[in-house]
Design an enzyme around this catalytic site. Structure first.
Site, PDB file in Angstrom:
ATOM      1  N   GLY A  12       0.825  -1.210   0.000  1.00 15.34           N
ATOM      2  CA  GLY A  12       0.000   0.000   0.000  1.00 15.34           C
ATOM      3  C   GLY A  12       0.854   1.251   0.000  1.00 15.34           C
ATOM      4  O   GLY A  12       0.510   2.258   0.631  1.00 15.34           O
ATOM      5  N   ALA A  13       1.974   1.199  -0.741  1.00 15.96           N
ATOM      6  CA  ALA A  13       2.972   2.278  -0.654  1.00 15.96           C
ATOM      7  C   ALA A  13       2.850   3.303  -1.785  1.00 15.96           C
ATOM      8  O   ALA A  13       3.723   4.144  -1.945  1.00 15.96           O
ATOM      9  CB  ALA A  13       4.367   1.687  -0.621  1.00 15.96           C
ATOM     10  N   VAL A  63      -3.074  -7.606  -1.849  1.00 19.58           N
ATOM     11  CA  VAL A  63      -2.599  -8.371  -0.689  1.00 19.58           C
ATOM     12  C   VAL A  63      -3.639  -9.369  -0.182  1.00 19.58           C
ATOM     13  O   VAL A  63      -3.295 -10.307   0.538  1.00 19.58           O
ATOM     14  CB  VAL A  63      -2.153  -7.443   0.471  1.00 19.58           C
ATOM     15  CG1 VAL A  63      -0.964  -6.585   0.064  1.00 19.58           C
ATOM     16  CG2 VAL A  63      -3.305  -6.593   0.997  1.00 19.58           C
ATOM     17  N   ASN A  89       1.232  -2.466   5.395  1.00 17.95           N
ATOM     18  CA  ASN A  89       0.562  -1.170   5.531  1.00 17.95           C
ATOM     19  C   ASN A  89      -0.756  -1.072   4.765  1.00 17.95           C
ATOM     20  O   ASN A  89      -1.618  -0.276   5.139  1.00 17.95           O
ATOM     21  CB  ASN A  89       1.536  -0.067   5.056  1.00 17.95           C
ATOM     22  CG  ASN A  89       0.848   1.266   4.855  1.00 17.95           C
ATOM     23  OD1 ASN A  89       0.589   2.002   5.799  1.00 17.95           O
ATOM     24  ND2 ASN A  89       0.497   1.578   3.592  1.00 17.95           N
ATOM     25  N   SER A 141      -4.008   0.319  14.163  1.00 17.71           N
ATOM     26  CA  SER A 141      -4.692   1.609  14.328  1.00 17.71           C
ATOM     27  C   SER A 141      -5.118   1.780  15.776  1.00 17.71           C
ATOM     28  O   SER A 141      -5.387   0.800  16.486  1.00 17.71           O
ATOM     29  CB  SER A 141      -5.937   1.668  13.443  1.00 17.71           C
ATOM     30  OG  SER A 141      -6.746   2.770  13.812  1.00 17.71           O
ATOM     31  N   TYR A 154     -13.346  -2.522  10.479  1.00 18.97           N
ATOM     32  CA  TYR A 154     -11.993  -1.951  10.502  1.00 18.97           C
ATOM     33  C   TYR A 154     -11.321  -2.150  11.864  1.00 18.97           C
ATOM     34  O   TYR A 154     -10.175  -2.586  11.951  1.00 18.97           O
ATOM     35  CB  TYR A 154     -12.094  -0.471  10.147  1.00 18.97           C
ATOM     36  CG  TYR A 154     -10.777   0.263  10.051  1.00 18.97           C
ATOM     37  CD1 TYR A 154      -9.995   0.184   8.898  1.00 18.97           C
ATOM     38  CD2 TYR A 154     -10.319   1.052  11.098  1.00 18.97           C
ATOM     39  CE1 TYR A 154      -8.791   0.872   8.808  1.00 18.97           C
ATOM     40  CE2 TYR A 154      -9.122   1.745  11.011  1.00 18.97           C
ATOM     41  CZ  TYR A 154      -8.363   1.655   9.862  1.00 18.97           C
ATOM     42  OH  TYR A 154      -7.173   2.337   9.766  1.00 18.97           O
ATOM     43  N   ALA A 156     -11.987  -4.320  14.210  1.00 16.43           N
ATOM     44  CA  ALA A 156     -11.706  -5.746  14.460  1.00 16.43           C
ATOM     45  C   ALA A 156     -10.490  -6.193  13.648  1.00 16.43           C
ATOM     46  O   ALA A 156      -9.637  -6.942  14.146  1.00 16.43           O
ATOM     47  CB  ALA A 156     -12.927  -6.588  14.102  1.00 16.43           C
ATOM     48  N   LYS A 158      -7.973  -4.374  12.767  1.00 15.82           N
ATOM     49  CA  LYS A 158      -6.756  -3.772  13.320  1.00 15.82           C
ATOM     50  C   LYS A 158      -6.369  -4.405  14.654  1.00 15.82           C
ATOM     51  O   LYS A 158      -5.184  -4.539  14.972  1.00 15.82           O
ATOM     52  CB  LYS A 158      -6.936  -2.252  13.451  1.00 15.82           C
ATOM     53  CG  LYS A 158      -7.068  -1.548  12.098  1.00 15.82           C
ATOM     54  CD  LYS A 158      -5.847  -1.787  11.223  1.00 15.82           C
ATOM     55  CE  LYS A 158      -5.859  -0.997   9.938  1.00 15.82           C
ATOM     56  NZ  LYS A 158      -4.667  -1.244   9.113  1.00 15.82           N
ATOM     57  N   ILE A 187      -4.301  10.319  11.193  1.00 19.20           N
ATOM     58  CA  ILE A 187      -3.183  10.820  10.389  1.00 19.20           C
ATOM     59  C   ILE A 187      -3.749  11.491   9.135  1.00 19.20           C
ATOM     60  O   ILE A 187      -4.712  10.987   8.542  1.00 19.20           O
ATOM     61  CB  ILE A 187      -2.252   9.643   9.975  1.00 19.20           C
ATOM     62  CG1 ILE A 187      -1.843   8.798  11.198  1.00 19.20           C
ATOM     63  CG2 ILE A 187      -1.040  10.145   9.206  1.00 19.20           C
ATOM     64  CD1 ILE A 187      -1.026   9.499  12.257  1.00 19.20           C
TER      65      ILE A 187
HETATM   66  N1  NAD Z   1      -4.899   7.700   7.909  1.00 13.37           N
HETATM   67  C1  NAD Z   1      -5.096   7.379   9.173  1.00 13.37           C
HETATM   68  O1  NAD Z   1      -5.565   8.195   9.979  1.00 13.37           O
HETATM   69  C2  NAD Z   1      -4.746   6.018   9.676  1.00 13.37           C
HETATM   70  C3  NAD Z   1      -4.791   5.809  11.056  1.00 13.37           C
HETATM   71  C4  NAD Z   1      -4.458   4.573  11.561  1.00 13.37           C
HETATM   72  C5  NAD Z   1      -4.074   3.557  10.706  1.00 13.37           C
HETATM   73  N2  NAD Z   1      -4.038   3.784   9.359  1.00 13.37           N
HETATM   74  C6  NAD Z   1      -3.629   2.671   8.506  1.00 13.37           C
HETATM   75  O2  NAD Z   1      -2.477   3.042   7.776  1.00 13.37           O
HETATM   76  C7  NAD Z   1      -2.471   2.350   6.530  1.00 13.37           C
HETATM   77  C8  NAD Z   1      -2.306   3.348   5.395  1.00 13.37           C
HETATM   78  O3  NAD Z   1      -3.394   4.253   5.448  1.00 13.37           O
HETATM   79  P1  NAD Z   1      -3.464   5.591   4.566  1.00 13.37           P
HETATM   80  O4  NAD Z   1      -4.196   6.565   5.382  1.00 13.37           O
HETATM   81  O5  NAD Z   1      -2.122   5.918   4.026  1.00 13.37           O
HETATM   82  O6  NAD Z   1      -4.438   5.078   3.410  1.00 13.37           O
HETATM   83  P2  NAD Z   1      -4.551   5.442   1.866  1.00 13.37           P
HETATM   84  O7  NAD Z   1      -5.928   5.064   1.467  1.00 13.37           O
HETATM   85  O8  NAD Z   1      -4.058   6.831   1.600  1.00 13.37           O
HETATM   86  O9  NAD Z   1      -3.504   4.431   1.183  1.00 13.37           O
HETATM   87  C9  NAD Z   1      -3.693   3.039   1.215  1.00 13.37           C
HETATM   88  C10 NAD Z   1      -2.967   2.417   0.035  1.00 13.37           C
HETATM   89  O10 NAD Z   1      -3.197   1.006   0.082  1.00 13.37           O
HETATM   90  C11 NAD Z   1      -3.494   0.548  -1.223  1.00 13.37           C
HETATM   91  N3  NAD Z   1      -4.317  -0.661  -1.143  1.00 13.37           N
HETATM   92  C12 NAD Z   1      -5.624  -0.738  -0.756  1.00 13.37           C
HETATM   93  N4  NAD Z   1      -6.039  -2.019  -0.842  1.00 13.37           N
HETATM   94  C13 NAD Z   1      -4.995  -2.748  -1.276  1.00 13.37           C
HETATM   95  C14 NAD Z   1      -4.817  -4.130  -1.567  1.00 13.37           C
HETATM   96  N5  NAD Z   1      -5.825  -5.000  -1.438  1.00 13.37           N
HETATM   97  N6  NAD Z   1      -3.602  -4.555  -1.997  1.00 13.37           N
HETATM   98  C15 NAD Z   1      -2.574  -3.671  -2.161  1.00 13.37           C
HETATM   99  N7  NAD Z   1      -2.692  -2.350  -1.915  1.00 13.37           N
HETATM  100  C16 NAD Z   1      -3.884  -1.899  -1.476  1.00 13.37           C
HETATM  101  C17 NAD Z   1      -4.237   1.695  -1.866  1.00 13.37           C
HETATM  102  O11 NAD Z   1      -4.205   1.601  -3.298  1.00 13.37           O
HETATM  103  C18 NAD Z   1      -3.477   2.908  -1.325  1.00 13.37           C
HETATM  104  O12 NAD Z   1      -2.383   3.244  -2.156  1.00 13.37           O
HETATM  105  C19 NAD Z   1      -3.765   1.542   6.486  1.00 13.37           C
HETATM  106  O13 NAD Z   1      -3.536   0.230   6.920  1.00 13.37           O
HETATM  107  C20 NAD Z   1      -4.651   2.271   7.463  1.00 13.37           C
HETATM  108  O14 NAD Z   1      -5.636   1.443   7.974  1.00 13.37           O
HETATM  109  C21 NAD Z   1      -4.364   4.993   8.832  1.00 13.37           C
END
Ligand code: NAD
Length: 246
Positions: A12-13, A63, A89, A141, A154, A156, A158, A187
């Protein structure tokens, strides 16, 4: 260059937190594999990483598929020579209150956020166990610790990746593989921009540090956990949340 000669794979990068993590690891000397469903954006991130002086590849994979996870892990090892660091991620949200949450939205979030971590970890530890070195970080999270109305699926998922990190930590400690979780608070990324301005302002009021976090705040925690400074840390949850949950 604390990660010189290391190879890191971040799922997810293509954007958001995963992108910040990949760039921070690249800046510290690691070669990086940028994995995402969105190949075009993953390629842009890889190009940015290369500008930092490391090798970077972009791979398209879902994934949620064990087969795709195995292919992308093996491809990374083949192209970059090894896989030392895995950052799980990739994640999605499909929010609704319990009574309105559709079965398919429960299944979709669990498939990506929880099974996805199982798939990538299972594929990566084969390589890590052989080389007797591995550093794994699951991005969990704050809501996996606190719960959150509207996020049954979500939260559950995490909580699940926290338990999974502890189990992997126990199973593979003897092979010099550590596995930890990071629990970010709220974030500033596309995921939280989906919330209204008002909701984000209300959230900020509940955070002692007084602001939402940045993707870079999370990336610094990952860098620490995969560095030699954290060699004796495994099975832990690092909260990066501005004090919102203690
Ligand atoms: N943003 C927040 O406040 C926050 C808080 C706590 C945890 N998180 C966690 O951090 C991680 C990243 O979040 P973010 O805010 O950068 O999200 P985002 O939506 O900006 O980015 C997520 C990325 O994951 C990719 N992705 C989604 N499903 C996928 C799959 N099945 N296979 C491969 N890639 C996939 C997407 O294409 C995207 O590029 C996530 O796990 C999210 O749950 C985010």
């Amino acid at each position: 260059m604390i990660l010189k000669d290391k190879v890191a794979l971040v799922t997810g990068a293509a954007q958001g937190i995963g992108k910040a993590i990949a760039l921070r690891l690249a800046q510290s000397g690691a070669d990086v594999a940028i994995v995402d469903m969105n190949l075009e954006k993953a390629q842009e991130t890889a190009a940015e990483a290369e500008k930092l002086g490391t090798r970077a590849i972009a791979l398209k994979a879902n994934v949620a598929s064990l087969q795709e996870a195995e292919v992308m892990i093996d491809e990374t090892a083949a192209k970059l020579g090894a896989i030392h660091i895995l950052v799980n991620n990739a994640g999605i949200t499909k929010d609704a209150l319990m009574l309105r949450m559709k079965e398919e939205d429960w299944d979709a979030v669990i498939a990506v956020n929880l099974k996805g971590v199982f798939n990538c970890t299972k594929a990566a530890v084969r390589h890590m166990a052989k080389q007797r070195y591995g550093r794994i970080v699951n991005i969990a999270s704050i809501v996996g610790e606190m719960g959150n109305a509207g996020q049954a699926n979500y939260s559950a998922s995490k909580a699940g990746v926290i338990a999974l990190a502890k189990t992997v930590a126990r199973e593979f400690a003897s092979r010099n593989i550590t596995c930890n979780a990071i629990a970010p608070g709220f974030i500033e990324t596309a995921m939280t921009l989906a919330l209204s301005e008002k909701v984000r302002e209300e959230l900020a009021k509940q955070i002692p540090i007084g602001r939402l976090g940045t993707p870079e705040d999370v990336a610094e925690g990952v860098l620490f956990l995969v560095s030699d400074a954290a060699n004796y840390i495994t099975g832990q949850v690092l909260n990066i949340n501005g004090g919102m949950y203690m």
